[in-house]
Design a protein around this motif. Structure first.
Motif, short mmCIF file in Angstrom:
data_model
loop_
_atom_site.label_atom_id
_atom_site.label_comp_id
_atom_site.label_asym_id
_atom_site.label_seq_id
_atom_site.Cartn_x
_atom_site.Cartn_y
_atom_site.Cartn_z
N SER A 65 51.71 84.28 -16.02
CA SER A 65 51.44 85.53 -16.74
C SER A 65 52.29 86.70 -16.23
O SER A 65 52.29 87.77 -16.83
CB SER A 65 49.96 85.90 -16.64
OG SER A 65 49.62 86.21 -15.28
N MET A 66 53.01 86.49 -15.15
CA MET A 66 53.76 87.59 -14.52
C MET A 66 54.94 88.01 -15.40
O MET A 66 55.69 87.19 -15.91
CB MET A 66 54.26 87.14 -13.15
CG MET A 66 54.96 88.23 -12.37
SD MET A 66 55.47 87.64 -10.72
CE MET A 66 56.21 89.14 -10.07
N LYS A 67 55.10 89.33 -15.55
CA LYS A 67 56.23 89.91 -16.27
C LYS A 67 56.81 91.06 -15.43
O LYS A 67 56.13 91.62 -14.58
CB LYS A 67 55.79 90.45 -17.64
CG LYS A 67 55.18 89.40 -18.56
CD LYS A 67 56.20 88.34 -18.95
CE LYS A 67 55.58 87.28 -19.85
NZ LYS A 67 56.53 86.19 -20.18
N THR A 68 58.07 91.39 -15.70
CA THR A 68 58.70 92.48 -14.98
C THR A 68 58.13 93.81 -15.46
O THR A 68 58.11 94.08 -16.67
CB THR A 68 60.23 92.46 -15.19
OG1 THR A 68 60.75 91.26 -14.63
CG2 THR A 68 60.89 93.65 -14.52
N ALA A 69 57.66 94.61 -14.51
CA ALA A 69 57.06 95.90 -14.83
C ALA A 69 58.15 96.96 -14.96
O ALA A 69 58.95 97.15 -14.06
CB ALA A 69 56.06 96.30 -13.75
N CYS A 70 58.16 97.66 -16.11
CA CYS A 70 59.10 98.75 -16.32
C CYS A 70 58.32 99.96 -16.83
O CYS A 70 57.14 99.86 -17.15
CB CYS A 70 60.19 98.35 -17.33
SG CYS A 70 61.15 96.90 -16.82
N GLY A 71 58.95 101.10 -16.90
CA GLY A 71 58.27 102.28 -17.35
C GLY A 71 59.24 103.41 -17.56
O GLY A 71 60.43 103.21 -17.80
N THR A 72 58.75 104.62 -17.40
CA THR A 72 59.59 105.81 -17.56
C THR A 72 59.84 106.42 -16.20
O THR A 72 59.20 106.09 -15.19
CB THR A 72 58.93 106.84 -18.45
OG1 THR A 72 57.73 107.33 -17.79
CG2 THR A 72 58.53 106.24 -19.80
N TYR A 73 60.77 107.36 -16.15
CA TYR A 73 61.07 108.03 -14.89
C TYR A 73 59.81 108.76 -14.39
O TYR A 73 59.52 108.79 -13.20
CB TYR A 73 62.21 109.02 -15.10
CG TYR A 73 62.60 109.76 -13.84
CD1 TYR A 73 63.25 109.08 -12.79
CD2 TYR A 73 62.34 111.11 -13.68
CE1 TYR A 73 63.60 109.74 -11.65
CE2 TYR A 73 62.71 111.78 -12.52
CZ TYR A 73 63.34 111.10 -11.51
OH TYR A 73 63.70 111.75 -10.37
N GLY A 74 59.03 109.32 -15.31
CA GLY A 74 57.83 110.03 -14.91
C GLY A 74 56.82 109.10 -14.28
O GLY A 74 56.15 109.44 -13.31
N ASP A 75 56.74 107.86 -14.81
CA ASP A 75 55.83 106.87 -14.21
C ASP A 75 56.21 106.59 -12.76
O ASP A 75 55.34 106.50 -11.89
CB ASP A 75 55.88 105.56 -15.00
CG ASP A 75 55.30 105.70 -16.39
OD1 ASP A 75 54.47 106.60 -16.58
OD2 ASP A 75 55.68 104.90 -17.28
N PHE A 76 57.50 106.46 -12.52
CA PHE A 76 57.95 106.17 -11.16
C PHE A 76 57.68 107.33 -10.22
O PHE A 76 57.25 107.15 -9.09
CB PHE A 76 59.46 105.85 -11.17
CG PHE A 76 60.06 105.73 -9.79
CD1 PHE A 76 59.56 104.82 -8.88
CD2 PHE A 76 61.11 106.54 -9.42
CE1 PHE A 76 60.09 104.71 -7.62
CE2 PHE A 76 61.67 106.42 -8.15
CZ PHE A 76 61.15 105.50 -7.26
N LYS A 77 57.91 108.56 -10.68
CA LYS A 77 57.70 109.74 -9.84
C LYS A 77 56.25 109.86 -9.42
O LYS A 77 55.91 110.33 -8.35
CB LYS A 77 58.14 111.01 -10.57
CG LYS A 77 59.65 111.10 -10.79
CD LYS A 77 60.40 111.27 -9.50
CE LYS A 77 60.25 112.68 -8.95
NZ LYS A 77 61.06 112.88 -7.74
#
Length: 436
Positions: free
Chosen positions: A423-435
């Motif tokens: 079930s594992m997938k690569t987690a991505c997001g936005t720059y704001g999520d990372f900050k």
């Protein structure tokens, strides 16, 4: 009868040529077994498993798994190997794409890379439970090594290469690594205090040399050459005029081995995105053999001098453990892996346009100090295993404790469902999520 003066002259005439003859028998001139060779062929040298290149095997399952093995002498070598055996039991070791090792971790990484098949627990215990340090000391006193040490450029590090070759690597070269996984061995470049990773690219592009012909034992020695006890390992850059790279223990730059794995990812993510290369997840296991930094027994001793202190002051090793303890925390923060010994889960942010992250699992000996679920009878075990000294030898009892520690820590991750699954997938997001 010869008088005393004539007798001395007679002995000189006989003994001096004899000494020179014996020296010539063990000194073939330029005596450095760790010297790298120039590449004189056409095109690039042969490829090995020590490379930054992302190949088809690393991308085959759509998931990246990296394994970073920390430094710490035989404690780290045995703990790292014990973790690999547990990952093998779980069916994960054969899916590891890159193994990066430093010092003791490099010993285990190279050992695994040269294996033709799965790890065998009994062989691992026999091979890595060996007292490399004790053998190094007595081999230093062999007549041929005494001649080389005093009359050539042969060093104490070259004696350790002999020990590694006799016990583990048997003069095998980087060409003998199996093609998968990648094996990255790390040291510190004394010239400019940067990390030096043994790769095809570094040898061919910078040194104009052929890594495929270089002995694995030399690279492992460069990764574990503790300053004060072992000498620099020298590599020649084949240019005009020739230049020389001087290497020692990789710990002062990155004692966790995680920077090389991140560099591998960053190099290959450039121009694309992590979720494009590895849609089914990215995970790095950081195997951390750092010891507890307290030593309760010192308060009861007038002197802590041991037999080893006649050759190298062991308080230097203790001081190094303190500095490396602070360094590991800084490295983890700088790479975006923000956790402490209590934590076993973290994330590393990668510089791609999708702001994708790689999951991190911290398999640390010191984490056992915070395990509230362990029974009281394990208190003595936890105290022992987190205070194993840093040297290149462990007792059978210490080795058994390290293997038990690996089993406990991997079982905890299995229970908490922190190991990769379908079930594992690569987690991505936005720059704001990372900050955040």
């Amino acid at each position: 009868m010869l008088n005393c003066s004539a007798h001395r002259k007679f002995l000189a005439v006989i003994l001096v040529p004899l000494v020179l003859l014996l020296s010539c028998m063990v000194l073939p001139g330029h005596w450095r077994p760790g010297w790298n060779e120039p590449w004189k062929g056409k095109g690039a040298p042969p490829e090995t498993a020590a490379s930054w290149k992302l190949g088809k095997q690393e991308m085959a399952d759509g998931r990246f798994i990296g394994l970073a093995l920390s430094g710490g002498g035989s404690r780290a070598a045995n703990f790292g190997a014990a973790v690999m055996l547990e990952l093998q039991r779980l069916g994960l070791l054969e899916r590891v794409d890159v193994v990066s090792g430093v010092s003791g971790g490099a010993v285990a990484a190279a050992y695994y890379g040269l294996r033709p098949g799965p790890l065998d627990a009994k062989a691992v215990q026999d091979d890595l439970g060996y007292n490399f340090q004790k053998t190094w000391l007595w081999r230093w006193l062999l007549p041929q090594n005494i001649f080389r040490f005093w009359f050539s450029d042969f060093t104490r590090s070259d004696v350790m290469v002999q020990v590694f070759n006799n016990q583990l690597y048997h003069h095998k070269t980087f060409a003998d690594f199996r093609p998968y996984p990648k094996i990255l061995i790390n040291s510190t470049l004394r010239n400019d205090h940067t990390r030096f990773t043994f790769t095809d690219e570094r040898f061919s592009e910078t040194l104009h040399s052929n890594l495929a012909r270089y002995q694995v034992a030399n690279a492992v020695n460069a990764s574990s050459a503790f300053p004060g006890a072992l000498d620099d390992v020298t590599l020649q850059q084949y240019a005009e005029p020739p230049q020389y790279f001087h290497l020692y223990d990789g710990g002062p730059k990155d004692n966790l081995g995680v920077q090389a794995i991140l560099e591998f990812l960053i190099r290959n993510v450039a121009g694309t995105n992590l979720d494009t290369l590895f849609p089914d997840g990215c995970l790095i296991f950081v195997v951390d053999a750092s010891p507890a930094l307290t030593n309760d027994s010192l308060g009861n001793q007038e002197s802590d001098r041991t037999w080893l202190d006649y050759f190298v002051n062991t308080n230097a090793i203790d001081a190094s453990d303190v500095m490396l303890g602070d360094l590991r925390t800084r490295i983890l923060k700088e790479t975006g892996i923000r956790f402490v010994d209590r934590d076993i889960r973290g994330q590393a942010q990668l510089p791609d346009r999708h702001y994708c992250r790689c999951e991190v699992r911290h398999i640390a000996l010191r984490h056992l100090l915070y395990r509230a679920d362990l029974p009281p009878e394990d208190d003595a075990f936890v105290k022992r295993v987190t205070r194993i000294k840093t040297n290149f030898g462990v007792s059978s009892e210490e080795q058994a404790d390290l293997f038990k520690a690996a089993k406990l820590l991997l079982s905890e991750m299995e229970t908490l469902r922190l190991l990769p699954d379908e079930s594992m997938k690569t987690a991505c997001g936005t720059y704001g999520d990372f900050k955040k």
